[in-house]
Structures are given as C-alpha cells and as structure tokens.
Design an enzyme around this catalytic site. Structure first.
Site, short mmCIF file in Angstrom:
data_model
loop_
_atom_site.label_atom_id
_atom_site.label_comp_id
_atom_site.label_asym_id
_atom_site.label_seq_id
_atom_site.Cartn_x
_atom_site.Cartn_y
_atom_site.Cartn_z
N ASP A 1 7.57 3.49 7.01
CA ASP A 1 6.43 4.10 6.33
C ASP A 1 6.42 5.58 6.67
O ASP A 1 6.43 5.94 7.85
CB ASP A 1 5.11 3.45 6.75
CG ASP A 1 4.02 3.69 5.71
OD1 ASP A 1 3.70 4.87 5.46
OD2 ASP A 1 3.50 2.72 5.15
N ASP B 1 11.34 9.50 4.80
CA ASP B 1 10.98 9.65 3.39
C ASP B 1 12.06 8.99 2.55
O ASP B 1 13.18 9.49 2.45
CB ASP B 1 10.87 11.14 3.06
CG ASP B 1 10.52 11.40 1.60
OD1 ASP B 1 10.32 10.42 0.84
OD2 ASP B 1 10.47 12.58 1.22
N ILE B 2 11.73 7.86 1.92
CA ILE B 2 12.76 7.11 1.17
C ILE B 2 13.06 7.72 -0.21
O ILE B 2 13.91 7.23 -0.92
CB ILE B 2 12.39 5.61 1.04
CG1 ILE B 2 10.90 5.41 0.68
CG2 ILE B 2 12.67 4.90 2.35
CD1 ILE B 2 10.61 5.48 -0.76
N TYR C 1 3.42 6.84 -13.04
CA TYR C 1 3.47 5.57 -12.32
C TYR C 1 4.06 4.46 -13.20
O TYR C 1 4.93 3.69 -12.76
CB TYR C 1 2.06 5.22 -11.88
CG TYR C 1 1.89 3.91 -11.16
CD1 TYR C 1 2.20 3.79 -9.80
CD2 TYR C 1 1.36 2.80 -11.81
CE1 TYR C 1 2.01 2.59 -9.13
CE2 TYR C 1 1.17 1.61 -11.15
CZ TYR C 1 1.49 1.51 -9.81
OH TYR C 1 1.29 0.32 -9.15
N LYS D 1 7.49 2.33 -12.60
CA LYS D 1 7.44 0.88 -12.43
C LYS D 1 8.30 0.16 -13.47
O LYS D 1 8.91 -0.87 -13.17
CB LYS D 1 5.99 0.39 -12.49
CG LYS D 1 5.14 0.80 -11.29
CD LYS D 1 5.79 0.39 -9.97
CE LYS D 1 4.87 0.55 -8.78
NZ LYS D 1 5.52 0.23 -7.50
N THR E 1 -5.91 -3.38 -2.37
CA THR E 1 -5.23 -2.37 -1.55
C THR E 1 -5.88 -1.02 -1.80
O THR E 1 -6.79 -0.88 -2.62
CB THR E 1 -3.74 -2.28 -1.92
OG1 THR E 1 -3.63 -1.77 -3.27
CG2 THR E 1 -3.05 -3.63 -1.83
#
Length: 303
Positions: A38, A73-74, A164, A168, A198
């Site tokens: 994370d 940081d992915i 977003y 996705k 969430t």
C-alpha cells in the site's frame, strides 16, 4: 487459522485499508504468507505513508500469520517489480497477486483535466499491469499461479468518472488477455467487481440497494486464489459480489449482425442499420432518464 491457501505466497496491492486489507488478512488466516502493498495515499492519490501497510503486517503477525510490507507505487514498473521481488526474496515464490489499489478523481468529462485522468488510469490500469507483468514472468516458469484484477460495475460507464470507468474496463480486457495468453502455462486470471462499504463507495451519489462488507469480497478472492478454483478451470471471468449475491458477467460477443449486397454507403446504412442490426440499449442510460423524469415530476407545482 484455516488452510484454504496453505503454503501459498500471495501479494495484495492497496492492502492497507478496506477491501485490500480484508483480502490480505483473510489470505493470511487461510495459511498464506502475504506481501502487503500500500502506497498509503488518500482516495484522491495524495499523502503517501508507509505506516499503512506496516500496520496490516503487524495485525497479521499478531494473529499468528506471516507477512511483509512493501510501500511502493505500483503505477511504476519498478514498484510492481519490487512487490514480486520481495515475495521471491522473502518466501521463494509467488502464487497469487491481487490488485486492489485505486484512487478517484471525479469530474464531468468535459471538465476533466489531464491531471485528473492520468493518475487514475495509472493507478488502476497500469498498476494492475505492472504487477501482472512481474508476477506472470515468474508464474510461467513455476507452471502455476493466479492473477486477480479489481474492476467495477462502473466499467459499463459513469456520469462523472470517465477516467475510473475507462481504467476498470481496461482491467477486464487485461484479465481476459492474461487468461488467454497464460492458460498453457498453468496460470489463471480473473476479475472481481465488488460492491462493498469502503472509502470509495462512501462517495457514490446514490443509494446502493445491494452492498456488502469487505470481508465478503475477501472470501470470494480467497476462493479464486485456491486450488479448488484452479481445479474447476475458472479463468477469464468477471465476478460481482454484493453481500449475499454473487454474479458472473457475460463474455463480450456480437449481439446481432446484418449483411449488405454490394458496397456500403451512408444512405444504405441509414436504411439498414436501425431496423436490421439495431442497438443494444444501455440500462444505465434508461436509469438516468427515469431519475430525471422523476425529479422533473417532483419539481412541478401542484395544480
């Protein structure tokens, strides 16, 4: 402690909070050794801190599990690679990766800036790619492994989340491509479109009639990571879980086709397409129109 994932090494991105944390904790509880990733940012993508991932590692260890933190940081190739390298250095293998990390920057399409588009696509879509890329190279040699991407029902489209939704939708295509390309190497790939309470779902501007908890999603992910799912040949699938409901999304396919005699012209298409090929109605568009009609009716003064 269970044994659904006994002996497996699982990496989870976005594992500091919410669904990612629930997945990491559940995987550890089922016997997996977990790489907890994370970057520690807010949902808008700022304020990184390594303490977020480290706190989940401590939680897992306190329950008798094994875990290691990676606060990278992915959205960078180096970040995705470091997650896999950490798994190999610490545990000697990587059996599954679960890419949950994501951020939101909401704006209507006609107002959206490059600064609002790029980080969202980079975190969700590229962030899934970087981890998949690094993990699949190892899994191919192992002859086994599982890739899990996180998508959303918003891949159908969204009023104020074009960035977003695009990311996705891209994740679904990435997962299906991975399933096809890695099948002969014994590697599976699936996507999960969760509906759970969430930080992100709290910003949804409408009431969700079907919604569950992060732990519901974690249960599904744990199954998809398991040998039980592999034995059933589950790959290239998109599943939604919303509380008590589990659903599978349709594979993309042609709905209807028509053929012309001779070359197409705009005039011929105008006469042919509406009545013969037609359209596939957008359910979300129909919902928006119904909502607009209801709102307009309430605004009318009493006669």
């Amino acid at each position: 402690m269970g044994n659904f994932l006994a002996g497996k090494v699982i990496a989870v991105t976005g594992a500091g909070r919410g669904i990612g944390r629930a997945v990491a904790v559940a995987a550890a509880a089922e016997g997996a050794r977990v790489v907890v990733n994370d970057y520690g940012v807010s949902i808008e993508g700022g304020e990184p801190t390594s303490q977020i991932s480290e706190s989940v590692v401590k939680e897992i260890e306190a329950s008798g599990g094994e875990a290691v933190a990676v606060a990278d940081d992915i959205s960078t190739m180096a970040g995705g690679q470091r997650i896999v390298d950490t798994a190999l250095a610490r545990y000697g293998r990587i059996d599954g990766v679960v890419c949950v990390a994501g951020i939101l920057r909401e704006r209507m399409l006609f107002n959206m800036s490059e600064e609002e588009w790029d980080p969202v696509v980079a975190t969700h879509l590229k962030g899934t790619f970087t981890v998949f890329r690094a993990a699949s190279a190892v899994m191919r040699k192992q002859g086994t492994g599982t890739l899990i991407g996180f998508t959303s029902g918003n891949h159908q489209g969204s009023v104020a989340q074009a960035n977003y939704s695009a990311a996705k939708g891209g994740i679904i295509s990435l997962v299906r491509s991975a399933a096809l390309g890695l099948h002969k190497y014994g590697v599976t790939a699936n996507a999960v479109a969760p509906v759970a309470r969430t930080r992100m779902s709290a910003n949804v501007p409408m009431e969700l009639k079907e919604i569950g908890e992060p732990e519901d999603v974690a249960a599904l992910v744990t199954y998809l990571l398991s040998d039980r799912a592999r034995e059933e040949g589950i790959t290239g699938q998109v599943y939604t879980i919303a509380g008590p409901k589990i659903a599978v999304w349709a594979q993309p396919r042609e709905l209807r086709a028509g053929y012309a005699e001779g070359a197409w012209t705009p005039e011929k298409i105008a006469d042919f397409l509406p009545g013969t090929v037609g359209t596939d109605p957008m359910p979300l568009l129909a919902q928006l129109e119904a909502m607009a009609a209801a709102a307009a009716k309430k605004d009318r003064p009493n006669a």
